[in-house]
Design a protein around this motif. Sequence first.
Motif, PDB file in Angstrom:
ATOM      1  N   ARG A   1     -49.472  68.754 -75.275  1.00 25.31           N
ATOM      2  CA  ARG A   1     -48.490  69.114 -74.267  1.00 25.31           C
ATOM      3  C   ARG A   1     -47.107  68.846 -74.840  1.00 25.31           C
ATOM      4  NH1 ARG A   1     -48.137  67.372 -67.968  1.00 25.31           N
ATOM      5  NH2 ARG A   1     -46.021  68.096 -67.662  1.00 25.31           N
ATOM      6  N   GLY A   2     -46.210  69.786 -74.666  1.00 24.60           N
ATOM      7  CA  GLY A   2     -44.874  69.578 -75.179  1.00 24.60           C
ATOM      8  C   GLY A   2     -43.906  70.630 -74.692  1.00 24.60           C
ATOM      9  N   ASP A   3     -42.632  70.369 -74.928  1.00 30.98           N
ATOM     10  CA  ASP A   3     -41.605  71.331 -74.527  1.00 30.98           C
ATOM     11  C   ASP A   3     -40.939  71.982 -75.729  1.00 30.98           C
ATOM     12  OD1 ASP A   3     -40.189  69.167 -75.425  1.00 30.98           O
ATOM     13  OD2 ASP A   3     -39.131  68.783 -73.552  1.00 30.98           O
ATOM     14  N   ASP A   4     -41.399  71.657 -76.937  1.00 30.42           N
ATOM     15  CA  ASP A   4     -40.869  72.255 -78.160  1.00 30.42           C
ATOM     16  C   ASP A   4     -42.000  73.033 -78.842  1.00 30.42           C
ATOM     17  OD1 ASP A   4     -40.037  72.864 -80.747  1.00 30.42           O
ATOM     18  OD2 ASP A   4     -38.966  70.969 -81.006  1.00 30.42           O
ATOM     19  N   PRO A   5     -42.015  74.357 -78.677  1.00 31.45           N
ATOM     20  CA  PRO A   5     -43.115  75.158 -79.224  1.00 31.45           C
ATOM     21  C   PRO A   5     -43.345  74.952 -80.723  1.00 31.45           C
ATOM     22  CG  PRO A   5     -41.759  76.491 -77.777  1.00 31.45           C
ATOM     23  CD  PRO A   5     -41.046  75.180 -77.955  1.00 31.45           C
ATOM     24  N   GLN A   6     -42.305  74.767 -81.489  1.00 35.51           N
ATOM     25  CA  GLN A   6     -42.446  74.586 -82.938  1.00 35.51           C
ATOM     26  C   GLN A   6     -43.200  73.289 -83.253  1.00 35.51           C
ATOM     27  OE1 GLN A   6     -41.725  76.738 -85.385  1.00 35.51           O
ATOM     28  NE2 GLN A   6     -42.587  75.310 -86.851  1.00 35.51           N
ATOM     29  N   ARG A   7     -42.827  72.214 -82.595  1.00 43.28           N
ATOM     30  CA  ARG A   7     -43.497  70.924 -82.837  1.00 43.28           C
ATOM     31  C   ARG A   7     -44.953  70.959 -82.399  1.00 43.28           C
ATOM     32  NH1 ARG A   7     -40.526  65.908 -80.768  1.00 43.28           N
ATOM     33  NH2 ARG A   7     -42.152  64.950 -82.004  1.00 43.28           N
ATOM     34  N   VAL A   8     -45.213  71.607 -81.257  1.00 44.26           N
ATOM     35  CA  VAL A   8     -46.595  71.710 -80.772  1.00 44.26           C
ATOM     36  C   VAL A   8     -47.420  72.551 -81.743  1.00 44.26           C
ATOM     37  CG1 VAL A   8     -48.063  72.575 -78.909  1.00 44.26           C
ATOM     38  CG2 VAL A   8     -45.979  71.327 -78.361  1.00 44.26           C
ATOM     39  N   ALA A   9     -46.854  73.646 -82.237  1.00 43.58           N
ATOM     40  CA  ALA A   9     -47.565  74.491 -83.204  1.00 43.58           C
ATOM     41  C   ALA A   9     -47.854  73.729 -84.490  1.00 43.58           C
ATOM     42  CB  ALA A   9     -46.752  75.755 -83.500  1.00 43.58           C
TER      43      ALA A   9
ATOM     44  N   VAL B   1     -61.087  73.047 -81.588  1.00 40.56           N
ATOM     45  CA  VAL B   1     -60.663  73.517 -80.270  1.00 40.56           C
ATOM     46  C   VAL B   1     -59.414  72.745 -79.856  1.00 40.56           C
ATOM     47  CG1 VAL B   1     -61.327  73.856 -77.865  1.00 40.56           C
ATOM     48  CG2 VAL B   1     -63.067  73.996 -79.659  1.00 40.56           C
ATOM     49  N   VAL B   2     -58.328  73.486 -79.634  1.00 41.71           N
ATOM     50  CA  VAL B   2     -57.060  72.883 -79.222  1.00 41.71           C
ATOM     51  C   VAL B   2     -56.530  73.661 -78.031  1.00 41.71           C
ATOM     52  CG1 VAL B   2     -54.696  72.322 -79.905  1.00 41.71           C
ATOM     53  CG2 VAL B   2     -56.531  72.193 -81.601  1.00 41.71           C
ATOM     54  N   GLU B   3     -56.248  72.953 -76.945  1.00 42.81           N
ATOM     55  CA  GLU B   3     -55.593  73.564 -75.799  1.00 42.81           C
ATOM     56  C   GLU B   3     -54.120  73.199 -75.869  1.00 42.81           C
ATOM     57  OE1 GLU B   3     -55.103  72.665 -71.078  1.00 42.81           O
ATOM     58  OE2 GLU B   3     -57.162  72.656 -71.861  1.00 42.81           O
ATOM     59  N   ILE B   4     -53.259  74.180 -75.689  1.00 41.08           N
ATOM     60  CA  ILE B   4     -51.815  73.929 -75.728  1.00 41.08           C
ATOM     61  C   ILE B   4     -51.260  74.173 -74.319  1.00 41.08           C
ATOM     62  CG2 ILE B   4     -49.601  74.614 -76.683  1.00 41.08           C
ATOM     63  CD1 ILE B   4     -51.129  75.413 -79.233  1.00 41.08           C
ATOM     64  N   THR B   5     -50.655  73.126 -73.751  1.00 40.40           N
ATOM     65  CA  THR B   5     -50.051  73.199 -72.441  1.00 40.40           C
ATOM     66  C   THR B   5     -48.564  72.892 -72.601  1.00 40.40           C
ATOM     67  OG1 THR B   5     -52.086  72.391 -71.454  1.00 40.40           O
ATOM     68  CG2 THR B   5     -50.114  72.262 -70.099  1.00 40.40           C
TER      69      THR B   5
ATOM     70  N   PRO C   1     -56.830  80.328 -88.158  1.00 37.91           N
ATOM     71  CA  PRO C   1     -57.333  81.343 -87.231  1.00 37.91           C
ATOM     72  C   PRO C   1     -56.250  81.699 -86.225  1.00 37.91           C
ATOM     73  CG  PRO C   1     -58.284  79.209 -86.737  1.00 37.91           C
ATOM     74  CD  PRO C   1     -57.484  79.053 -88.004  1.00 37.91           C
ATOM     75  N   THR C   2     -56.332  82.888 -85.704  1.00 39.07           N
ATOM     76  CA  THR C   2     -55.371  83.326 -84.703  1.00 39.07           C
ATOM     77  C   THR C   2     -56.079  83.492 -83.371  1.00 39.07           C
ATOM     78  OG1 THR C   2     -55.767  85.628 -85.288  1.00 39.07           O
ATOM     79  CG2 THR C   2     -53.923  84.523 -86.376  1.00 39.07           C
ATOM     80  N   ALA C   3     -55.317  83.363 -82.305  1.00 41.78           N
ATOM     81  CA  ALA C   3     -55.882  83.536 -80.974  1.00 41.78           C
ATOM     82  C   ALA C   3     -56.161  85.006 -80.732  1.00 41.78           C
ATOM     83  CB  ALA C   3     -54.905  82.998 -79.927  1.00 41.78           C
ATOM     84  N   GLY C   4     -57.136  85.263 -79.932  1.00 40.26           N
ATOM     85  CA  GLY C   4     -57.469  86.638 -79.590  1.00 40.26           C
ATOM     86  C   GLY C   4     -58.343  86.652 -78.354  1.00 40.26           C
ATOM     87  N   PRO C   5     -58.738  87.841 -77.932  1.00 40.53           N
ATOM     88  CA  PRO C   5     -59.586  87.936 -76.749  1.00 40.53           C
ATOM     89  C   PRO C   5     -60.891  87.178 -76.970  1.00 40.53           C
ATOM     90  CG  PRO C   5     -58.866  90.105 -77.486  1.00 40.53           C
ATOM     91  CD  PRO C   5     -58.451  89.119 -78.532  1.00 40.53           C
TER      92      PRO C   5
END
Length: 66
Positions: free
Chosen positions: A37-45, A58-62, A13-17
């Motif tokens: 939580r992370g500083d490497d967007p690829q690894r977090v994704a 449900v996943v929150e990405i910080t 699924p993709t994020a959306g409004p």
Amino acid sequence: MSAHADPGRTSRPTAGPASVDGVLDRLAASRILVVLRGDDPQRVAEAAGTLIDAGIEVVEITFTVP
């Protein structure tokens, strides 16, 4: 985005409004919220994708900001 995990799906699924009520309903139905939580967007994704594939809905990405 479907409200329920579909083990046979071929795409993520993709994020959306989203409405506040929709988000709250989704959280209540899922009852599990994973926070990444992370500083490497690829690894977090990649981690988020693995969780979604495992059935977490449900996943929150910080992201860490230096």
